[in-house]
Design a protein around this motif. Sequence first.
Motif, short mmCIF file in Angstrom:
data_model
loop_
_atom_site.label_atom_id
_atom_site.label_comp_id
_atom_site.label_asym_id
_atom_site.label_seq_id
_atom_site.Cartn_x
_atom_site.Cartn_y
_atom_site.Cartn_z
N ARG A 1 0.62 6.91 -17.57
CA ARG A 1 0.33 5.49 -17.35
C ARG A 1 -1.17 5.25 -17.29
NH1 ARG A 1 -1.08 2.92 -12.99
NH2 ARG A 1 -0.27 4.46 -11.49
N ALA B 1 5.39 -2.17 -15.22
CA ALA B 1 6.68 -2.71 -14.78
C ALA B 1 7.00 -3.99 -15.54
CB ALA B 1 6.64 -2.98 -13.27
N ASP B 2 6.01 -4.86 -15.71
CA ASP B 2 6.23 -6.10 -16.45
C ASP B 2 6.59 -5.81 -17.91
OD1 ASP B 2 5.67 -7.54 -14.20
OD2 ASP B 2 3.59 -7.99 -14.75
N THR C 1 -1.86 -0.63 -15.13
CA THR C 1 -1.54 -0.58 -13.71
C THR C 1 -0.02 -0.48 -13.58
OG1 THR C 1 -1.24 -2.97 -13.49
CG2 THR C 1 -3.49 -2.11 -13.22
N GLY C 2 0.42 -0.14 -12.37
CA GLY C 2 1.85 -0.07 -12.15
C GLY C 2 2.53 -1.40 -12.40
N ARG C 3 1.89 -2.47 -11.99
CA ARG C 3 2.43 -3.81 -12.20
C ARG C 3 2.54 -4.13 -13.69
NH1 ARG C 3 5.36 -7.39 -9.67
NH2 ARG C 3 4.06 -7.25 -7.77
N GLN C 4 1.50 -3.79 -14.45
CA GLN C 4 1.51 -4.08 -15.88
C GLN C 4 2.62 -3.31 -16.60
OE1 GLN C 4 -2.57 -2.94 -16.63
NE2 GLN C 4 -3.24 -5.10 -16.82
N SER D 1 6.79 2.73 -8.86
CA SER D 1 6.22 3.46 -7.73
C SER D 1 7.10 4.62 -7.31
CB SER D 1 6.01 2.50 -6.56
OG SER D 1 5.55 3.20 -5.42
N TRP E 1 10.95 -3.96 -15.39
CA TRP E 1 11.41 -3.29 -14.17
C TRP E 1 10.73 -3.91 -12.96
CZ3 TRP E 1 10.42 2.60 -15.54
CH2 TRP E 1 11.28 2.98 -16.58
N PRO E 2 11.33 -3.75 -11.77
CA PRO E 2 10.60 -4.09 -10.55
C PRO E 2 9.48 -3.07 -10.35
CG PRO E 2 12.71 -3.10 -10.01
CD PRO E 2 12.73 -3.33 -11.49
N GLN E 3 8.37 -3.51 -9.80
CA GLN E 3 7.25 -2.58 -9.60
C GLN E 3 7.65 -1.42 -8.69
OE1 GLN E 3 3.70 -4.34 -7.97
NE2 GLN E 3 2.45 -2.53 -8.30
N SER E 4 8.58 -1.65 -7.78
CA SER E 4 9.00 -0.59 -6.86
C SER E 4 9.60 0.59 -7.61
CB SER E 4 10.02 -1.13 -5.85
OG SER E 4 11.18 -1.63 -6.51
#
Length: 280
Positions: A20, A31-32, A26-29, A42, A36-39
């Motif tokens: 990644r 996930a989007d 980023t994790g948020r990017q 993570s 998926w949910p960001q969780s």
Amino acid sequence: MSTDFQQARIALGLRLRELRTEGALTGRQLADRLGWPQSKVSKLETGRQTATQEDLKAWAAGVGQPHAAQELAARLRVLESHSRSWRRQLAAGHRPVQDRLTVEYERSTVMRAWEGSMIVGMLQTADYARHVFGAYADLHRSPRDIEDAVRARVQRQEALYQPGKQYHIVMWEAALRALVGSPAVMAAQLDRLGSALGLNTLSLGVVPFEASLKLPPANGFWIYDERLVIVEDWHAELWLDQSDSVALYRRVWEVLAGAAVYGSDAHKVITRCRRALGSA
């Protein structure tokens, strides 16, 4: 969950995070991008959730490195060689699981088993096995291919009559008293155990309630030729092939086997369990 399994899952998570960051996401990017949910991102990166093959393929594509999917899949196969979740194993029903176990029985010569809660599969009657498979299908909400699974288990028992095979099976008296199915089913099962005592390929020991135990009668397990141990838990099977793990389970088996009675004494325990069922 085994330490080896958790370490392998953490190592896989670190590799996912590395991919990644190489993709400047980023994790948020990510996930989007994957929907998926960001969780979830993570949890996968920190080893708190086990990825599926589909997750890994999506991750590789999402970070712009689809060629990494093969590497990630290989890492997952190594991880699952230690822990095989029932959810995944039973996705196609119980019969495929029985067929995979049959392969291990066929390639092994000396097998040792400990079971403290139910009759071992190798000695189960068809009716007893039917109740066991039904209960686990309900628990895991898996396909109910009960009759196919029963046939596979009963067919595997033919190996008890093959010269050159050795089965050293030890069970706690509690396994003989647990009412799996009706009293009539249990009565027939105990009769089956009594008759199995005469098999040349089988050493059957029973640990009586009154025996002094140096170890608690915990999870059931099988040892195959000192090369593999399969341990059952509620959520998964552990397949352990590291020499130190195999040696540990062999020591556990020796301790429990040392508390067992055999031959006529084992038959007496079986008989008293049978009498406790009354006229069933």
